[in-house]
Design a protein around this motif. Structure first.
Motif, PDB file in Angstrom:
ATOM      1  N   ILE A  13       0.832  -1.191   0.000  1.00 13.25           N
ATOM      2  CA  ILE A  13       0.000   0.000   0.000  1.00 13.25           C
ATOM      3  C   ILE A  13       0.871   1.248   0.000  1.00 13.25           C
ATOM      4  CG2 ILE A  13      -1.604   1.353   1.404  1.00 13.25           C
ATOM      5  CD1 ILE A  13      -2.812  -1.312   2.325  1.00 13.25           C
ATOM      6  N   LEU A  14       1.903   1.253   0.837  1.00 10.79           N
ATOM      7  CA  LEU A  14       2.787   2.413   0.890  1.00 10.79           C
ATOM      8  C   LEU A  14       3.556   2.576  -0.400  1.00 10.79           C
ATOM      9  CD1 LEU A  14       4.141   1.969   4.511  1.00 10.79           C
ATOM     10  CD2 LEU A  14       2.548   3.713   3.711  1.00 10.79           C
ATOM     11  N   ALA A  16       2.699   1.602  -3.529  1.00  6.38           N
ATOM     12  CA  ALA A  16       1.881   2.059  -4.653  1.00  6.38           C
ATOM     13  C   ALA A  16       1.315   3.447  -4.410  1.00  6.38           C
ATOM     14  CB  ALA A  16       0.753   1.070  -4.903  1.00  6.38           C
ATOM     15  N   GLY A  17       0.853   3.683  -3.185  1.00  8.25           N
ATOM     16  CA  GLY A  17       0.357   5.004  -2.841  1.00  8.25           C
ATOM     17  C   GLY A  17      -0.890   5.406  -3.599  1.00  8.25           C
ATOM     18  N   ILE A  18      -1.700   4.449  -4.026  1.00  6.27           N
ATOM     19  CA  ILE A  18      -2.902   4.763  -4.777  1.00  6.27           C
ATOM     20  C   ILE A  18      -4.109   4.476  -3.900  1.00  6.27           C
ATOM     21  CG2 ILE A  18      -4.226   4.291  -6.869  1.00  6.27           C
ATOM     22  CD1 ILE A  18      -1.478   5.473  -7.344  1.00  6.27           C
ATOM     23  N   ALA A  19      -4.934   5.461  -3.681  1.00 11.90           N
ATOM     24  CA  ALA A  19      -6.091   5.307  -2.802  1.00 11.90           C
ATOM     25  C   ALA A  19      -7.323   4.963  -3.608  1.00 11.90           C
ATOM     26  CB  ALA A  19      -6.343   6.593  -2.024  1.00 11.90           C
ATOM     27  N   THR A 140     -11.357   0.045  -4.263  1.00 13.16           N
ATOM     28  CA  THR A 140     -10.925  -0.014  -2.869  1.00 13.16           C
ATOM     29  C   THR A 140     -10.119  -1.278  -2.609  1.00 13.16           C
ATOM     30  OG1 THR A 140     -12.835   1.239  -2.107  1.00 13.16           O
ATOM     31  CG2 THR A 140     -11.727  -0.138  -0.481  1.00 13.16           C
ATOM     32  N   SER A 144      -4.647  -0.098  -3.996  1.00 22.30           N
ATOM     33  CA  SER A 144      -3.301   0.061  -3.432  1.00 22.30           C
ATOM     34  C   SER A 144      -2.263  -0.756  -4.175  1.00 22.30           C
ATOM     35  CB  SER A 144      -3.300  -0.342  -1.957  1.00 22.30           C
ATOM     36  OG  SER A 144      -3.614  -1.718  -1.816  1.00 22.30           O
ATOM     37  N   LEU A 145      -2.727  -1.657  -5.050  1.00 20.14           N
ATOM     38  CA  LEU A 145      -1.817  -2.541  -5.770  1.00 20.14           C
ATOM     39  C   LEU A 145      -1.721  -2.190  -7.246  1.00 20.14           C
ATOM     40  CD1 LEU A 145      -3.022  -5.874  -4.135  1.00 20.14           C
ATOM     41  CD2 LEU A 145      -1.078  -4.470  -3.466  1.00 20.14           C
TER      42      LEU A 145
END
Length: 468
Positions: A13-14, A16-19, A140, A144-145
């Motif tokens: 998650i960190l 990729a940083g995509i919410a 959702t 993150s991936l």
């Protein structure tokens, strides 16, 4: 193990940083619909003639084929949209078969995608973006991936993550004991010595210490040298992340040890013509002391080549016996994709959505076919109860690595050049320098054309390859 799974999920998650946005995924693998439409918001496949919508799914995975067959049979029987999926499993020349299929307008509707082929398939126009089908719940679940140049290209999404593969030394514990070896090798020198010991005590029975599927040198080295180098602190495909250039010198060091095993007669005779499945059959029969491969192997020896031998997986040996990097988790980011040539993209999405359902992904992990990296699956999935899988589970020495540029040099590839060296007495230094020259020339051309982007990272830390 659960904390380690969660740690991996958070790391991804960190990285990729995509919410994503909105809700939770309520699709439990049943290919759900809303008001007669797929959950992705598109109309259900048209079946005015009453004939089933026929889809073709191609994959080069063999380790999970029995489970995939079960899933497809269930989908065909229960999807409610008159969709029938036909599975084709290939073991060799998958990319070439896909090329031929697209050039002759006979492409499958759904393709198995991996990190090694997705970029090329996108560039060739083989894949259709799936952004229009993604619900808020799926954004959702998988957001993150989504990683640039892995499953997202030029802002468009082509595949979603499922699992990643760890790489390990696969070894026959009984043969190790027979040869008087207490533990799997920590260094390449130990591996050479152990392979010779096993061969010395087993050769009369057709037993040899080491093997790889050298019929395809690149496949053989990418499941072995890659792992050895990443644990030794080097990017496993010959690219130097610090300089942003190719440097095959570390690679050549590993090949020296492989050449020694060949010279010692420790490698299974005929390995030059060996595919991976015949290799597995020989290992299952107790004829091979060790080889290196992916976390697919426990599933193979449960379903495809059931065996009674006492075997296990262990971290690969390193150049000098010291761990200076992390074992790379590979193929983590992609799984399925839709053909741009498919005349039934909405039906293909229905099948793809079913395959990405919670229950399917959870069971895929629990059966040991791959190691879950989707956070919602990580949280609920149990460790696989399958013989040998304990040696492949993600641990402190496993992590993701940055992608290396994929270029095509003029002349032979690194795999072909190094494999030829294993069988001859050519000058290894000259081979390595030639590879560096040709690969970096190809890299320069690719950068000039805008095909790849390279950013040197002098501060790169192989013990924390994603910077976590």
């Amino acid at each position: 193990m659960r904390k380690k799974w969660l740690s991996l999920g958070l790391s991804l998650i960190l990285t990729a940083g995509i919410a994503g946005c909105g809700g939770s995924d309520n699709n439990n693998g049943n290919g759900g619909t809303t008001n007669g439409k797929p959950d992705g918001g598109t109309a259900a496949p048209a079946t005015e003639t009453g004939q089933p919508v026929q889809l073709k799914y191609w994959t080069d995975d063999r380790h999970d084929q029995e489970y995939i067959k079960e899933l497809i049979n269930k989908f065909n029987e229960t999807n409610g949209d008159n969709i029938q999926v036909e599975l084709t499993v290939m073991s060799e020349n998958y990319a070439q078969s896909v090329d031929i299929a697209f050039s002759s307008n006979q492409a499958p509707d759904v393709l198995r995608l991996k990190s090694a082929n997705t970029s090329g398939f996108v560039k060739k126009g083989y894949l259709a973006p799936i952004d229009e089908y993604l619900t808020d719940d799926m954004k959702t679940k998988f957001g993150s991936l989504l990683i640039d140049d892995v499953n997202r290209f030029d802002g468009k999404v082509y595949s979603l993550a499922n699992t990643g593969l760890t790489m390990r030394l696969v070894y026959n514990k009984d043969l190790f004991a027979k040869a008087g070896i207490e533990n799997p090798p920590k260094s390449l020198q130990e591996m050479v010595e152990d392979a010779k010991k096993i061969t010395d005590v087993g050769k009369a029975e057709g037993i040899y210490g080491f093997a790889l599927n050298f019929k395809n040198p690149k496949q053989a080295f990418d499941r072995s040298v890659r792992e050895i180098l990443s644990l030794s602190g080097h990017q496993g495909l010959g690219f130097d992340l610090k300089t942003g250039q190719f440097d095959f010198e570390p690679y050549s060091q590993v090949i020296e040890y492989f050449k020694q095993m060949h010279k010692d007669g420790s490698i299974l005779p005929g390995a030059e013509a060996l595919d991976i499945d015949p290799l597995r059959a020989q290992f299952a029969a107790g004829k091979i002391g060790m080889y290196l491969s992916f976390s697919t192997e426990p599933g193979v020896y449960m379903d495809q080549f059931p065996t009674e031998i006492n075997w296990g997986g262990a971290l690969a040996p390193t150049l000098d016996g010291e761990i200076k990097g992390t074992s790379e988790i590979v193929s983590a980011g992609t799984w399925l994709g839709i053909s741009a040539q498919s005349a039934n993209k909405e039906a293909a999405w229905k099948f793809m959505q079913y395959m990405y359902g919670e229950e399917v992904l959870k069971t895929y992990h629990e059966k040991g076919f791959g190691i879950a990296i989707v956070p919602s699956i990580v949280e609920q999935a149990k460790d696989p109860e399958i013989n040998g899988m304990e040696g492949f589970l993600v641990g402190e020495h496993d992590s993701l690595w940055p992608a290396s540029p994929n270029v095509t040099p003029e002349g032979s590839t690194y795999a072909d050049a190094f494999f030829k060296y294993m069988l001859t007495d050519e000058d290894l230094k000259a081979i390595t320098e030639d590879l560096n020259t040709r690969y970096n020339a190809a890299l320069s051309k690719a950068v000039e054309k805008g095909e790849v982007k390279v950013t040197p990272n002098p501060a790169f830390d192989p013990t924390k390859p994603q910077g976590e």
